[in-house]
Design an enzyme around this catalytic site. Structure first.
Site, short mmCIF file in Angstrom:
data_model
loop_
_atom_site.label_atom_id
_atom_site.label_comp_id
_atom_site.label_asym_id
_atom_site.label_seq_id
_atom_site.Cartn_x
_atom_site.Cartn_y
_atom_site.Cartn_z
N GLY A 1 0.77 -0.99 -0.04
CA GLY A 1 -0.19 -0.19 0.02
C GLY A 1 0.62 1.40 -0.18
O GLY A 1 0.56 2.28 0.82
N ARG B 1 0.35 5.70 -1.70
CA ARG B 1 0.40 7.23 -1.30
C ARG B 1 0.25 7.07 0.29
O ARG B 1 0.23 5.77 1.18
CB ARG B 1 -1.91 7.02 -1.61
N ASP C 1 -1.57 -7.71 -5.21
CA ASP C 1 -3.08 -7.53 -4.25
C ASP C 1 -2.51 -8.77 -3.06
O ASP C 1 -2.44 -9.54 -2.87
CB ASP C 1 -4.54 -8.44 -4.63
N TYR D 1 -13.54 -4.60 10.76
CA TYR D 1 -11.97 -3.33 11.11
C TYR D 1 -11.47 -3.21 12.61
O TYR D 1 -10.54 -3.78 13.06
CB TYR D 1 -12.39 -1.55 10.57
#
Ligand code: NAP
Length: 254
Positions: free
Chosen positions: A16, A19, A66, A158
């Site tokens: 990731g 950004r 991914d 989450y």
């Protein structure tokens, strides 16, 4: 002798990394001499970030990945070793967030969040393991969240994924210390990134930060980079299994 922050000629994968928090950490590592593999779901933004990082005088490549897919993660590791011959640092950062109120949460939403946020961290750590072990002194830096320490309302999946990363960190620390692999976790509070952009526009949420966060503001991604560099480097050689919030004081209440 005081252990060093120097990361010259080391190789780090940042998932990731194109950004937000991942990019800030990748830049922080690069500024300390580390070569970087920018791994992200979309190729173009990852390529752009890798180009930006190369301007800092280190080597950088982008690998479309991914993290929830084992073949894709294996490809990330293969591409990294093909280019740099080794892996010293893995920053598990790629994650997704969206609300999942318990009473209406679909099983597929639970599975999706777990697959990226938790399975992704495990798959990357396991695939990198043989190379991290070879270095005899290597580091995994996991990005969890204060949501893993104190439940956010309406975000069960989450919260649970982030709490599980904390226990995964301690498990890796226990099992892989004998191979010279250290593993620590950063728990960010609310940080200004594309992930939180919409939330941070909400006036009620802004007001809640003023009350709940002693420093009375969200953090910037760059404010996490220093700790990530420290945890990735020999400067933290006696740390493993540690869980460290960077949250403007949010968890003072716990
Ligand atoms: P972000 O701006 O949304 O960046 C996350 C990056 O991960 C994106 O580039 C995204 O790509 C990528 N990604 C998503 N799913 C992926 C997958 N399956 N494989 C590979 N890459 C994938 O988020 P951020 O705020 O920087 O968050 C980074 C980490 O910090 C996450 O683990 C997050 O949970 C954690 N965190 C963030 C905050 C915060 O306040 N921002 C607080 C606590 C913890 P796409 O955009 O293409 O999907």
């Amino acid at each position: 002798m005081i252990p060093e922050f120097n990361l010259k000629n080391k190789t780090a994968i940042v998932t990731g990394g194109c950004r937000g928090i991942g990019k800030a950490i990748a830049i922080g590592l690069a500024k300390h001499g580390c070569n970087i593999v920018v791994s992200d779901l979309l190729e173009k933004p990852a390529v752009n970030t890798a180009k930006e990082i190369k301007k800092l005088g280190v080597k950088a490549i982008a690998v479309q990945t991914d993290v929830s897919n084992k073949d894709s993660v294996n490809n990330l590791i293969n591409q990294t070793v093909k280019k740099f011959k080794k892996i010293d640092i893995l920053v598990n950062n790629a994650g997704i967030f969206y609300p999942t109120p318990l009473e209406s949460m679909k099983k597929q939403d639970w599975d999706k969040i777990m697959k990226v946020n938790l399975d992704g961290y495990l798959l990357c750590a396991q695939a990198a393991f043989p190379y991290l072990k070879k270095q005899r002194s290597s580091a995994i830096v996991n990005i969890a969240s204060i949501a893993g320490l104190s439940a956010f309302a309406g975000s069960a999946a989450y919260n649970c994924s982030k709490a599980a990363i904390i226990m995964l960190t301690k498990s890796i620390a226990q099992d892989w210390a004998k191979y010279g692999i250290r593993c620590n976790t950063i728990c960010p509070g609310v940080i200004v990134t594309p992930m939180t952009r919409a939330m941070l526009k909400d006036k009620n949420f802004q007001a809640s930060l003023k009350i709940g966060v002693p420093l009375q503001r969200p953090g910037k991604p760059q404010e996490l980079a220093g700790l990530a560099v420290y945890l990735a480097s020999d400067a933290s050689s006696y740390m493993t299994g540690s869980i460290i919030p960077i949250d403007g004081g949010w968890t003072c209440h716990l």
